[in-house]
Design a protein around this motif. Structure first.
Motif, PDB file in Angstrom:
ATOM      1  N   LYS A  61       0.823  -1.222   0.000  1.00 42.86           N
ATOM      2  CA  LYS A  61       0.000   0.000   0.000  1.00 42.86           C
ATOM      3  C   LYS A  61       0.848   1.258   0.000  1.00 42.86           C
ATOM      4  O   LYS A  61       0.453   2.294  -0.550  1.00 42.86           O
ATOM      5  N   LEU A  62       2.039   1.174   0.596  1.00 44.63           N
ATOM      6  CA  LEU A  62       2.937   2.326   0.594  1.00 44.63           C
ATOM      7  C   LEU A  62       3.423   2.617  -0.824  1.00 44.63           C
ATOM      8  O   LEU A  62       3.502   3.785  -1.233  1.00 44.63           O
ATOM      9  N   VAL A  63       3.735   1.561  -1.578  1.00 36.67           N
ATOM     10  CA  VAL A  63       4.153   1.735  -2.973  1.00 36.67           C
ATOM     11  C   VAL A  63       3.025   2.355  -3.782  1.00 36.67           C
ATOM     12  O   VAL A  63       3.228   3.290  -4.571  1.00 36.67           O
ATOM     13  N   CYS A  64       1.801   1.842  -3.592  1.00 38.17           N
ATOM     14  CA  CYS A  64       0.636   2.391  -4.294  1.00 38.17           C
ATOM     15  C   CYS A  64       0.480   3.882  -3.996  1.00 38.17           C
ATOM     16  O   CYS A  64       0.275   4.694  -4.900  1.00 38.17           O
ATOM     17  N   SER A  65       0.581   4.221  -2.719  1.00 36.04           N
ATOM     18  CA  SER A  65       0.424   5.617  -2.301  1.00 36.04           C
ATOM     19  C   SER A  65       1.512   6.497  -2.897  1.00 36.04           C
ATOM     20  O   SER A  65       1.240   7.598  -3.402  1.00 36.04           O
ATOM     21  N   SER A  66       2.758   6.007  -2.861  1.00 37.56           N
ATOM     22  CA  SER A  66       3.881   6.784  -3.398  1.00 37.56           C
ATOM     23  C   SER A  66       3.740   6.991  -4.903  1.00 37.56           C
ATOM     24  O   SER A  66       3.958   8.093  -5.419  1.00 37.56           O
ATOM     25  N   LEU A  67       3.362   5.921  -5.609  1.00 36.71           N
ATOM     26  CA  LEU A  67       3.180   6.034  -7.055  1.00 36.71           C
ATOM     27  C   LEU A  67       2.047   7.000  -7.395  1.00 36.71           C
ATOM     28  O   LEU A  67       2.145   7.782  -8.348  1.00 36.71           O
ATOM     29  N   GLN A  68       0.994   6.942  -6.611  1.00 41.98           N
ATOM     30  CA  GLN A  68      -0.140   7.833  -6.859  1.00 41.98           C
ATOM     31  C   GLN A  68       0.289   9.299  -6.727  1.00 41.98           C
ATOM     32  O   GLN A  68      -0.093  10.149  -7.539  1.00 41.98           O
ATOM     33  N   ILE A  69       1.113   9.598  -5.724  1.00 40.22           N
ATOM     34  CA  ILE A  69       1.615  10.967  -5.525  1.00 40.22           C
ATOM     35  C   ILE A  69       2.498  11.387  -6.700  1.00 40.22           C
ATOM     36  O   ILE A  69       2.351  12.485  -7.252  1.00 40.22           O
ATOM     37  N   ILE A  70       3.419  10.487  -7.089  1.00 39.34           N
ATOM     38  CA  ILE A  70       4.347  10.795  -8.187  1.00 39.34           C
ATOM     39  C   ILE A  70       3.589  11.048  -9.495  1.00 39.34           C
ATOM     40  O   ILE A  70       3.826  12.037 -10.199  1.00 39.34           O
TER      41      ILE A  70
END
Length: 208
Positions: A10-19
């Motif tokens: 979920k952290l990867v998903c969140s980070s990618l969404q921000i980027i």
């Protein structure tokens, strides 16, 4: 460009969404955490590009991608993973994915998405160096699927074509002679052949 993100971290998903959301040309239309999410959300959201992990709980990204492309042949799937396994890359090629990138190459993700959206195939530098060998292996995999042959059966076929006896095959593959005989019987039935000689001829005509 509408992008769907699927990753069990979920952290990867969140980070990618921000980027990705920082780019005005990209709209992240949804996120999910396993392959089944990917299938359900793809059907619902019809994204332009699906950015998906490979190794996930419940259903892998490769299994999900296979089902999605079977249902939506125009689907653009870009795999983003930490794994450089030949098996995964071959499967991604085989099902028709548009790209395969490693997660550590974060700076390449945005350009890769735009390239896939534009109709290009995109593979990271680490994958490109492997492609000539992997394309050959991918073609072998297609042959196996075409004839309903497993990888173990294919290995036995190649050894029969090389003139090896059941005993020699059993020793090389760490199988009992009985298991080798059973596999050969299955191969003969699947390929509608009579004997070992025909197996060797079939291999050189259709699988070599």
């Amino acid at each position: 460009m509408k992008v769907l993100l699927i990753d069990d971290d979920k952290l990867v998903c969140s980070s990618l969404q921000i980027i990705l959301s920082a780019d005005p040309d990209i709209q992240v239309v949804g996120t999910g955490y396993h392959g089944r999410d990917g299938i359900e959300l793809y059907r619902k959201l019809k994204p332009d590009v699906l950015l998906m992990d490979i190794r996930m709980e419940i259903m892998s990204g490769l299994e999900a991608g296979d089902k999605i492309i079977s249902e939506f042949p125009e689907a653009r799937i870009l795999y983003l993973t930490t794994f450089l396994d030949d098996e995964y890359i071959i499967k991604a090629l085989h099902i028709g994915a548009k790209g395969y990138m490693l997660k550590q190459n974060y700076e390449s993700i945005l350009p890769a998405l735009k390239a896939v959206y534009a109709g290009q195939n995109v593979y990271g530098d680490e994958i490109i160096t492997k492609l000539p060998d992997l394309i050959g292996k991918a073609n072998d995999t297609k042959s196996l699927d075409q004839y309903g042959i497993t990888e173990k059966e294919y290995e036995i076929i190649t050894k029969i074509a090389d003139g090896l006896s059941n005993k020699e095959i059993s020793e090389l593959m760490y199988l009992s002679e009985g298991t080798v005989r059973n596999n050969i019987s299955t191969i003969l039935e699947k390929l509608n052949l009579r004997d070992r000689t025909q197996i060797a001829i079939f291999y050189y005509k259709n699988m070599k």
